[in-house]
Design an enzyme around this catalytic site. Sequence first.
Site, PDB file in Angstrom:
ATOM      1  N   GLU A   1       2.247  -7.184   8.812  1.00 48.09           N
ATOM      2  CA  GLU A   1       2.332  -5.722   8.949  1.00 48.09           C
ATOM      3  C   GLU A   1       3.148  -5.080   7.838  1.00 48.09           C
ATOM      4  OE1 GLU A   1       0.549  -3.843  11.139  1.00 48.09           O
ATOM      5  OE2 GLU A   1      -0.315  -5.825  11.441  1.00 48.09           O
TER       6      GLU A   1
ATOM      7  N   ARG B   1      -3.608  -8.807 -20.068  1.00 45.98           N
ATOM      8  CA  ARG B   1      -4.588  -8.574 -21.129  1.00 45.98           C
ATOM      9  C   ARG B   1      -4.079  -7.596 -22.187  1.00 45.98           C
ATOM     10  NH1 ARG B   1      -7.625  -4.099 -20.710  1.00 45.98           N
ATOM     11  NH2 ARG B   1      -9.532  -4.964 -21.593  1.00 45.98           N
TER      12      ARG B   1
ATOM     13  N   ASP C   1     -10.425   0.823 -24.372  1.00 45.03           N
ATOM     14  CA  ASP C   1     -10.763   0.770 -22.952  1.00 45.03           C
ATOM     15  C   ASP C   1     -10.815   2.148 -22.322  1.00 45.03           C
ATOM     16  OD1 ASP C   1     -10.800  -1.940 -22.808  1.00 45.03           O
ATOM     17  OD2 ASP C   1      -8.739  -2.132 -22.075  1.00 45.03           O
TER      18      ASP C   1
ATOM     19  N   PRO D   1       0.813  -1.222   0.000  1.00 43.24           N
ATOM     20  CA  PRO D   1       0.000   0.000   0.000  1.00 43.24           C
ATOM     21  C   PRO D   1       0.850   1.278   0.000  1.00 43.24           C
ATOM     22  CG  PRO D   1      -0.510  -1.366   1.934  1.00 43.24           C
ATOM     23  CD  PRO D   1       0.541  -2.078   1.156  1.00 43.24           C
TER      24      PRO D   1
HETATM   25 CL1  6GU Z   1      -0.193  -3.818  -3.297  1.00 39.27          CL
HETATM   26  N1  6GU Z   1      -0.994  -4.572  -0.904  1.00 39.27           N
HETATM   27  C1  6GU Z   1      -1.795  -4.491   0.162  1.00 39.27           C
HETATM   28  N2  6GU Z   1      -1.598  -5.315   1.185  1.00 39.27           N
HETATM   29  N3  6GU Z   1      -2.794  -3.627   0.265  1.00 39.27           N
HETATM   30  C2  6GU Z   1      -2.985  -2.829  -0.781  1.00 39.27           C
HETATM   31  C3  6GU Z   1      -2.195  -2.860  -1.930  1.00 39.27           C
HETATM   32  C4  6GU Z   1      -1.179  -3.758  -1.958  1.00 39.27           C
HETATM   33  N4  6GU Z   1      -2.633  -1.923  -2.783  1.00 39.27           N
HETATM   34  C5  6GU Z   1      -3.659  -1.345  -2.183  1.00 39.27           C
HETATM   35  N5  6GU Z   1      -3.875  -1.877  -0.970  1.00 39.27           N
END
Ligand code: 6GU
Length: 201
Positions: free
Chosen positions: A93, A131, A146, A66
Site C-alpha cells: 500500500e 541513455r 529526441d 505514485p
Molecule cells: Cl514510481 N510507483 C508505483 N507503484 N506506481 C506508479 C509509479 C511509481 N509511478 C506511476 N505509478
Amino acid sequence: MLKRAQEKGLAILEAVDLRSWAVDTHRTTADAPYGGGPGMVMKIEPIARALGTLRGEGTRVLLMTPQGRRFNQRMAETYSRESHLILICGHYEGVDQRVADHLVDDEVSIGDYVLTNGALAALVFTDAVVRLIPGVLGDAASAAQDSFSTGLLDHPHYTRPENFNGWRVPEVLLSGNHAAIEAWRRKRALELTRQRRPDLI
Ligand code: 6GU
C-alpha cells in the site's frame, strides 16, 4: 542499452533485496498500517539500515511512488549528471511516511496510473536516465534530437521502400534539399505537438 552502458563502464546498476537488511527472524519488511485499513506498509528500519550501508558521498536517494513528482525529460537530464542514485521501490500500500520525510531527497512518479510495484517505475526511470550519460548512445546527436529534449514531439520518420501499397514517402525527404527537409521536419513536429500535446507549446 542498460547492458551496453554497463559493459562500457559508463554505469553500474545494482539491484538489492531489502530483506537483506531486515533484522527479525522472519525478515519482515512490511507491517499492518497504523489506523487500520487494507494492505501492508513498508517499514522504515530495513530501509534506514540499507541506506546506512549503501549511501556515500554525494548519493541522492529517490523514492519511487505514485505520490511523487511526475518524471519528465528535464528530470532525466538532471539525474543523468548525478554520480550515485539509490531508488527505493515502494510495494504494497505504500511506504512509512517517515522514509519520505527524513531519508529521501526526492519522490518520483512515472505517470498518473498505479503500478503494483515501484521496481517497474525504477527501471523506466533508469533507462531514461542512463541513455543520457555521454557515450551510452552510439550516436551522441541522437539524444539531443529526441522528443521532449527539443521541447516538441518528434517528427515522423520513413525508410525504404519509397512506395508501399501506394503509401508514399513524403517527396521532400527524397529531394536531397537539406534545408527543405529540416523545415519540413520542424513543421511536422510543431503540427503534431499542437494537435496531440498542446500543453508542451
Ligand atoms: Cl514510481 N510507483 C508505483 N507503484 N506506481 C506508479 C509509479 C511509481 N509511478 C506511476 N505509478
